[in-house]
Every structure is written in C-alpha cells, then in structure tokens.
Design an enzyme around this catalytic site. Structure first.
Site, PDB file in Angstrom:
ATOM      1  CD1 TRP A 105      -2.528  -2.041   1.464  1.00  0.00           C
ATOM      2  CD2 TRP A 105      -3.106  -0.742  -0.256  1.00  0.00           C
ATOM      3  NE1 TRP A 105      -3.620  -2.611   0.844  1.00  0.00           N
ATOM      4  CE2 TRP A 105      -3.992  -1.847  -0.200  1.00  0.00           C
ATOM      5  CE3 TRP A 105      -3.270   0.202  -1.278  1.00  0.00           C
ATOM      6  CZ2 TRP A 105      -5.031  -2.022  -1.127  1.00  0.00           C
ATOM      7  CZ3 TRP A 105      -4.312   0.026  -2.197  1.00  0.00           C
ATOM      8  CH2 TRP A 105      -5.164  -1.063  -2.116  1.00  0.00           C
ATOM      9  CG  ASP A 175      -3.182   4.474   4.885  1.00  0.00           C
ATOM     10  OD1 ASP A 175      -4.129   4.163   5.628  1.00  0.00           O
ATOM     11  OD2 ASP A 175      -3.062   4.028   3.726  1.00  0.00           O
ATOM     12  CE  LYS A 199      -8.333  -3.033   3.501  1.00  0.00           C
ATOM     13  NZ  LYS A 199      -7.402  -2.002   3.076  1.00  0.00           N
TER      14      LYS A 199
HETATM   15  C1  LIG Z   1      -6.874  -1.302   1.733  1.00  0.00           C
HETATM   16  C2  LIG Z   1      -5.914  -0.204   1.969  1.00  0.00           C
HETATM   17  C3  LIG Z   1      -5.878   0.957   1.166  1.00  0.00           C
HETATM   18  C4  LIG Z   1      -6.793   1.149  -0.030  1.00  0.00           C
HETATM   19  O1  LIG Z   1      -7.924   1.796   0.394  1.00  0.00           O
HETATM   20  P1  LIG Z   1      -9.164   2.245  -0.545  1.00  0.00           P
HETATM   21  O2  LIG Z   1     -10.162   2.706   0.451  1.00  0.00           O
HETATM   22  O3  LIG Z   1      -9.567   1.038  -1.315  1.00  0.00           O
HETATM   23  O4  LIG Z   1      -8.683   3.342  -1.401  1.00  0.00           O
HETATM   24  C5  LIG Z   1      -4.997   1.951   1.519  1.00  0.00           C
HETATM   25  N1  LIG Z   1      -4.186   1.845   2.581  1.00  0.00           N
HETATM   26  C6  LIG Z   1      -4.172   0.743   3.376  1.00  0.00           C
HETATM   27  C7  LIG Z   1      -3.248   0.666   4.553  1.00  0.00           C
HETATM   28  C8  LIG Z   1      -5.038  -0.306   3.086  1.00  0.00           C
HETATM   29  O5  LIG Z   1      -5.042  -1.397   3.868  1.00  0.00           O
END
Ligand SMILES: *Cc1c(COP(=O)(O)O)cnc(C)c1O
Length: 366
Positions: A105, A175, A199
């Site tokens: 990611w 993030d 998630k």
């Molecule tokens: C799944 C994930 C993403 C992607 O997120 P979207 O909402 O599909 O854009 C980004 N960062 C992390 C850490 C993720 O696990």
C-alpha cells in the site's frame, strides 16, 4: 459447508461485530428513534446531524483527541487521501516530502504523491519482500521536509510499526486504514491521520480524517471544493451528500467499542491475545507454517504466512472453506495465506482457526 460469518478472516472489507450487524439490519427497515429507514433519511435531518456529532465525539473520546483537531468523514477511500495529502501540503514546496515504502500500500501512495510535488523515499523494504520494517538508525529524517508519510500497518504483507516515526518538528501524516481504533495510537503526535472504514471500523464508503487545525492555514486556494479539507470542515462533513448508511454503521461500531469492549486499551489487549495465539502456532509448527514477517515487525491485524508449496496452500484454503472459514487467501499481489483478525473477529473464532490449523498440520506431516 457454507461460510460462517463468525469465521470471516477477510482482509477487507472486513468482519463487523454481530451486535452491530443486527442493529444495522434493524435500521434498514426502521431506525428505532425516528421510525424511518436509514437508507431514506435526509442527510440534512437533525437525526443525521446528531449521528455525525456523536461519531465525532466518540472518536475523540476513544483516542483522547485534543480540541485542535478536525474530525472529517470523507469519501474516496484511502486512495483519495494518497492525492489529497500532497495536493494540500506539497503545493509550491521545494524540499521533498519524505515517504517510507514499507509494503504494497505504501507503494501505491508514491506515484500519486509524485504527481503533486517533490518526494523522497527515505527507506524501502522492497528488496527484501517487505518482510521487515526499518530500525530507527536506518531512517534519516530531514528537518526541512514539508511532512513525512507512512503506513502504520501494511495490510498485505502483515507488518506493523509499534512506534511513532519521524521528528516532532515535521508534520507526521499516517495512513492507519487497517489498524485504526485497534489500539491507542498517540493521535496527538500526528498532524494528519486517515483511515477508511472498511478494514476495521465499518463498511466501505467513508474515510475518517483527523487533521490538526494549523495544517489548514496554508491550503492552496484553487483546489476543487471537494478536495479541500476546509470545505468538509466548514460543512461538518456534510459538504455534499455523504454516505449516510456507512457513517451510521461506523457510529454503531464506536458505540460497541466504548460500551461493549471498554475502549481501545481493552481492544488492544484482546487483539494482542488473538495475534499471539496465531503467531505461537506458526512458530511451533516446525516450519510447516512459515510466517512472512520477521517476528519483531509482525502485525496484530494481518497474519500472513505460507505453506511449503502453492499446492499445499490451495489444499489448506479448500479444507478451510469446507470447515466454514473464509477470507483466508493472501492478497492477489503476493498469494499465500492471510488471516485478518480485525477488531470484530473474536478470540473464539481465532481459537477455532488455530484448532483447524493444528489439525491440518497433523494430517499433512508424516
Ligand atoms: C486497503 C488499503 C488501502 C486502499 O484503500 P481504498 O479505500 O480502497 O482506497 C490503503 N491503505 C491501506 C493501509 C489499506 O489497507
């Protein structure tokens, strides 16, 4: 056998608590306090304003978030933040923002950031397959960087930082999509935290952004309204029609965290117990199960591992599905097996998985 929802180890969208699902189900027909379906309530109603206010308060309470942060509920997922962050903070900057490339990611973040301005990757784990994270002495942060960016938990490879990175005089951006509200996170040490819901804290459709007030002082004037954090802040996350249902479910999850779990410290203890159970099993399997991540950097949310051959992995997945487990195949980028043990996955579900794995190993060793 058909899948059992209680045995859902999906990497994302992930499992949600059963009590939350029941309340969400009820709300689709009729939210008890107003007698209308949540799917047909105006986003300008008093009820929905109260939902946003309570959700914001709950997030502040759970994280001990100071008053000088905005709590925003946005759309576009984490991917939109990959761009929105540099659009806001890299504008007309000459010294590069610093990015850590610790997995799949954080690799996706880089091209989006490069489009907006200068960046420097100060560490990459690509050469070793993202099996470990950097030590402090491998990270040389510059005091001139406009900000540093990293991902607290790499969802695909299953590596997780257990400390806050960077310098206190440079804004930290993180993030936290796959470990938000899974444990305390020292939120006040970050200038901007983002986490989509799907998630660990709700369904897809909403992304939580916590942003320190002073970061909004110097925002480019020509951003599209939707891509300007200030628009969302001024409108109390009601700038255009927000995902009412997704936001309501995230509210239910925060109520569950506060009232049923007892806060993020308690949640962290439960999550640690779940992760330790699985990692102990990998470590004592004599190499039958091979954990991907080096032990000091293992994730408490995503337990990624391999078996000796892809054939044996396929057999494992088939037998697991027969036993009611789902979501165990590794991310399409790297294959293998991944058990995602987000907040809503119970200790007893993890115990069932461990029992299954033990048994599978016994049947497949001579
Ligand atoms: C799944 C994930 C993403 C992607 O997120 P979207 O909402 O599909 O854009 C980004 N960062 C992390 C850490 C993720 O696990």
């Amino acid at each position: 056998m058909t899948p059992k929802n209680s045995l859902n180890f999906s990497g994302g969208p992930g499992a949600l608590p059963e009590s939350v699902l029941r309340l969400a189900q009820e709300s689709i027909i009729e939210v008890p306090e107003i007698g209308l379906s949540v799917l047909g309530i105006s986003h300008r109603s008093d009820w929905f304003s109260a939902v946003i206010t309570e959700l914001e308060t709950n997030i502040r309470t759970l994280l001990g978030l100071p008053e000088n942060y905005h709590v925003l509920l946005l759309q576009g997922g984490a991917t939109q933040q990959f761009s929105m962050v540099p659009m806001t903070l890299l504008h007309r900057k000459t010294s590069p923002a610093e990015y850590i490339h610790s997995g799949y990611w954080s690799g996706k973040v880089l091209p989006e950031a490069r489009r907006e301005g200068p960046i420097r990757v100060i560490w990459s784990g690509e050469a070793n397959g993202f099996r470990r994270l950097p030590e402090d002495d491998e990270l040389l942060f510059s005091p001139d960087a406009p900000y540093i960016h990293y991902i607290s938990n790499e969802t695909v490879e299953g590596v997780q930082f257990d400390r806050v990175l960077g310098r206190d005089d440079v804004p930290r951006v993180c993030d936290m999509s796959s470990d938000f509200l899974s444990k305390p996170c020292e939120a006040e040490r970050f200038s901007l935290i983002y986490a989509h819901a799907q998630k660990n804290i709700g369904p897809a459709g909403v992304t939580v952004v916590l942003i320190r007030d002073e970061l909004l002082n110097d925002v480019p004037a020509d951003l599209p309204g939707f891509l300007d954090y200030r628009s969302h802040s001024h409108a109390h996350s009601n700038f255009n029609t927000p995902p009412v249902f997704a936001i309501y479910v995230v509210l239910l999850v925060t109520r569950w965290l506060i009232n049923e779990i007892g806060g993020v410290e308690k949640m962290a203890q439960i999550n640690r117990n779940k992760a330790e159970l699985l990692y102990r099993l990998l470590d004592s399997s004599n190499g039958f199960y091979r954990g991907r991540a080096e032990s000091q950097d293992r994730s408490m949310m995503n337990v990624a591992f391999n078996l000796a051959t892809p054939e044996l992995e396929n057999k494992f997945l088939t037998r697991a599905a027969d036993a009611g487990f789902s979501g165990l195949s590794g991310h399409r980028a790297i294959g293998g097996i991944r058990a995602s043990i987000y907040n809503a996955v119970t200790l007893s579900a993890v115990e069932e998985l461990a029992g299954f794995m033990d048994n599978f190993q016994r049947l497949h060793t001579k």
